[in-house]
Motif scaffolding. Structure first.
Motif, short mmCIF file in Angstrom:
data_model
loop_
_atom_site.label_atom_id
_atom_site.label_comp_id
_atom_site.label_asym_id
_atom_site.label_seq_id
_atom_site.Cartn_x
_atom_site.Cartn_y
_atom_site.Cartn_z
N ARG A 1 -3.85 15.28 -12.05
CA ARG A 1 -5.12 15.66 -12.71
C ARG A 1 -4.94 16.97 -13.48
N ASP A 2 -4.32 17.98 -12.84
CA ASP A 2 -4.19 19.30 -13.49
C ASP A 2 -3.31 19.22 -14.73
N VAL A 3 -2.18 18.53 -14.58
CA VAL A 3 -1.22 18.47 -15.69
C VAL A 3 -1.84 17.74 -16.89
N THR A 4 -2.52 16.64 -16.63
CA THR A 4 -3.11 15.89 -17.74
C THR A 4 -4.27 16.68 -18.37
N ALA A 5 -5.06 17.35 -17.53
CA ALA A 5 -6.18 18.14 -18.08
C ALA A 5 -5.64 19.27 -18.95
N GLU B 1 -13.39 8.75 -3.16
CA GLU B 1 -12.77 8.95 -1.84
C GLU B 1 -11.85 10.17 -1.82
N PHE B 2 -11.06 10.34 -2.88
CA PHE B 2 -10.08 11.43 -2.88
C PHE B 2 -10.56 12.66 -3.67
N GLY B 3 -11.74 12.55 -4.27
CA GLY B 3 -12.31 13.70 -4.96
C GLY B 3 -11.52 14.13 -6.19
N VAL B 4 -10.88 13.18 -6.84
CA VAL B 4 -10.15 13.48 -8.08
C VAL B 4 -10.74 12.60 -9.18
N THR B 5 -11.25 13.23 -10.21
CA THR B 5 -11.98 12.47 -11.24
C THR B 5 -11.11 12.28 -12.48
N CYS C 1 0.84 -1.20 0.00
CA CYS C 1 0.00 0.00 0.00
C CYS C 1 0.87 1.25 0.00
N LEU C 2 0.71 2.07 -1.02
CA LEU C 2 1.29 3.42 -0.99
C LEU C 2 0.12 4.38 -0.90
N LEU C 3 0.07 5.17 0.14
CA LEU C 3 -1.04 6.12 0.24
C LEU C 3 -0.72 7.33 -0.63
N PRO C 4 -1.68 7.77 -1.44
CA PRO C 4 -1.39 8.91 -2.32
C PRO C 4 -1.44 10.22 -1.55
N ARG C 5 -0.51 11.08 -1.86
CA ARG C 5 -0.64 12.44 -1.33
C ARG C 5 -1.72 13.14 -2.14
N GLN C 6 -2.62 13.83 -1.45
CA GLN C 6 -3.72 14.50 -2.13
C GLN C 6 -3.19 15.45 -3.23
N GLU C 7 -2.12 16.18 -2.89
CA GLU C 7 -1.63 17.17 -3.88
C GLU C 7 -1.00 16.47 -5.09
N PHE C 8 -0.51 15.24 -4.88
CA PHE C 8 0.03 14.49 -6.03
C PHE C 8 -1.10 14.16 -7.00
N LEU C 9 -2.19 13.59 -6.45
CA LEU C 9 -3.32 13.24 -7.33
C LEU C 9 -3.83 14.49 -8.05
N GLU C 10 -3.88 15.61 -7.32
CA GLU C 10 -4.40 16.83 -7.94
C GLU C 10 -3.44 17.36 -9.02
N THR C 11 -2.14 17.25 -8.74
CA THR C 11 -1.17 17.70 -9.76
C THR C 11 -1.30 16.86 -11.03
N ALA D 1 -2.96 19.38 -20.65
CA ALA D 1 -2.39 18.86 -21.90
C ALA D 1 -3.42 18.07 -22.71
N ASP D 2 -4.63 17.94 -22.18
CA ASP D 2 -5.68 17.12 -22.81
C ASP D 2 -5.20 15.69 -23.09
N VAL D 3 -4.50 15.15 -22.08
CA VAL D 3 -4.03 13.76 -22.13
C VAL D 3 -4.89 12.97 -21.15
N PRO D 4 -5.60 11.93 -21.60
CA PRO D 4 -6.48 11.20 -20.68
C PRO D 4 -5.76 10.63 -19.46
N LEU D 5 -6.38 10.84 -18.31
CA LEU D 5 -5.88 10.26 -17.07
C LEU D 5 -6.69 9.01 -16.77
N ILE D 6 -5.98 7.88 -16.63
CA ILE D 6 -6.64 6.59 -16.38
C ILE D 6 -6.42 6.19 -14.93
N PHE D 7 -7.50 6.02 -14.19
CA PHE D 7 -7.39 5.44 -12.85
C PHE D 7 -7.64 3.94 -12.99
N ASP D 8 -6.62 3.17 -12.62
CA ASP D 8 -6.78 1.73 -12.56
C ASP D 8 -7.34 1.40 -11.18
#
Ligand code: PLP
Length: 438
Positions: free
Chosen positions: A234-238, A263-267, A222-232, A240-247
């Protein structure tokens, strides 16, 4: 409780010996064969939280098939739904069936990123389809994944899941026989490192088709994600219009019916679900933004081909519908999360009591004991150096006392709705004993 080791050959040993003649390694995957590190074992029954071997030995199961079993083995309502589906016909394989629509509607309702969905039978298929959709959308080749994340066995993603220490930072193929061009097009970065992602986008942004990640990487415990990492990410991919895939093959329906994205509020743009979706039945899905998914709505002569004879198989979908409805109606996640907290707290106390160097990590229904390492791991590098030998001893000791989990030190324990306080007390008693002998 398992039988004491004797000099007599057990039925499990006989079956595994026969298996080794006709099945490579004597098991369907190398990972499954690792069970033999603590003694050959052949199972023939499972119910609730219990696995039974061909010798009649019973174990409390913390493996749960690598995670799909969220409600417990043989959960009656799910099996009943699958049996009813079988009675109506296993596979029509043309047009559509009401069950497909019913399960698709549930996924659209529950998972924030999903507007449309295609079914398949395994997590690997789902990630393959997601990447194909993203490549078609962007016209680009490269994808970015994170060290320590597993997304299935295919050449696009079976890269840098467990790279050696001197292979960090570069794409490390996990298998022989992989297509070098596929590996070259898979870039890797450390998990939880937003700056590394930004850097890769500065360098390769115009060539990137997708970023894929396990929002909570469980392939290394288990690696717990840092909230700001998930948000970064998300922002960077959005931008650049590069799809972000959550497995969400592990996290979806195991941690929450809304996935880690809820749970983390990142879509993300695309989501892969499998495992707990069907409580053990082979059912998986790729879903996401309508403009991405609808690329697959053609006639196999246009657009993106998503195919599969058994996709949307009806027993699997019936199991999924019932599993989803049970998870939504009952407090499944509350039960397994609270129990998970108790296992983690109990194990931490025991490590401290016995003065053992190690840590207990996890999230909700998942936990891992890692020896020889301390602190909360943030990325794959933080997992390196764990004491594999000690974990093998721990797994063997626990198995001898009736508690089964795979003796792979990088993997994890899972809990289900069928596990209870009695299992917890027995597990902690056994761990106390085993730690005392390590
Ligand atoms: N993604 C994740 C996060 C997984 O854990 C797995 C399997 O363990 C997969 C994808 C691949 O799924 P499958 O084994 O169903 O192909």
């Amino acid at each position: 409780m398992n039988s004491e080791t004797t000099n007599e050959t057990t039925e499990s040993e006989r079956i595994v010996e026969r298996a080794r003649e006709v099945i490579p390694g004597g098991a369907q995957t190398g990972l499954r064969a690792q069970a033999y590190d603590t003694g050959e074992v052949a199972f023939e029954r499972s119910k609730g939280a219990t696995l039974t071997t061909v010798d009649g030995d019973e174990y409390t199961d913390y493996h749960l098939g690598f995670g799909p079993i969220i409600l417990g083995h043989g959960y009656e309502a799910v099996d009943e739904a699958a049996r009813n589906a079988i009675d109506d016909g296993v596979l029509y394989g043309t047009g559509t069936a009401p069950l497909e629509v019913e399960v698709a509607e549930r996924l659209v309702d529950l998972l924030p990123s999903i507007e449309q969905v295609n079914f398949c039978n395994s997590g690997s298929e789902a990630t393959y389809h997601a990447i194909r959709l993203a490549r078609a959308y962007t016209g680009n080749d490269k994808i970015l994944k994170f060290e320590g994340c597993y997304h299935g066995w295919h050449d696009y993603v079976d890269v840098s899941v467990y790279p050696p220490e001197d292979g960090l930072g570069e794409g490390h193929p996990e298998s022989e026989g992989m297509l070098p061009a596929a590996v070259e097009n898979t870039l890797v970065a450390p998990f939880n490192d937003g700056e590394a992602v930004e850097e890769i986008f500065r360098e390769h942004g115009d060539d990137l088709a997708a970023v894929i990640l396990e929002p909570v990487p469980h392939s290394v415990g288990c690696l717990l994600p840092r909230q700001e990492f998930l948000e970064t990410v998300r922002d960077v991919t959005a931008d650049a219009d590069v799809p972000l895939i959550f497995d969400e093959v592990i996290t979806g329906f195991r941690h929450s019916p809304h996935g880690a994205q809820g749970e983390f509020g990142v879509t993300p743009d695309l989501t892969c679900v499998a495992k707990a979706l069907g409580n053990g039945y082979p059912v998986a899905a790729v879903g996401g933004r309508e403009d991405l998914l609808s690329q697959a709505g053609g006639d196999n002569k246009s657009g993106v081909v998503i195919s599969g004879t058994y996709s949307g198989n009806l027993p699997g979908l019936a199991a999924a519908r019932e599993t989803i409805d049970t998870i939504v109606a009952e407090d499944v996640q509350g039960h397994v999360s609270d129990l998970g907290d108790e296992y983690r707290a109990g194990l931490r106390d025991l490590l401290a009591d016995h003065g053992i160097d190690g840590r207990v990590i996890g999230h909700r229904s998942i936990f891992s004991v890692q020896f020889g390492v301390t602190g909360e791991p943030e990325n794959y590098e933080d997992i390196l150096g764990l004491d594999e030998e000690r974990f093998h001893e721990f797994a063997a000791g626990m198995r001898n006392r009736g508690h089964f989990f795979t003796p792979n030190p990088y993997k994890r324990h899972h809990l289900s709705f069928a596990h209870d306080e009695e299992n917890l007390a027995a597990y902690l008693d056994a761990a106390d004993d085993v730690f005392g002998n390590l």
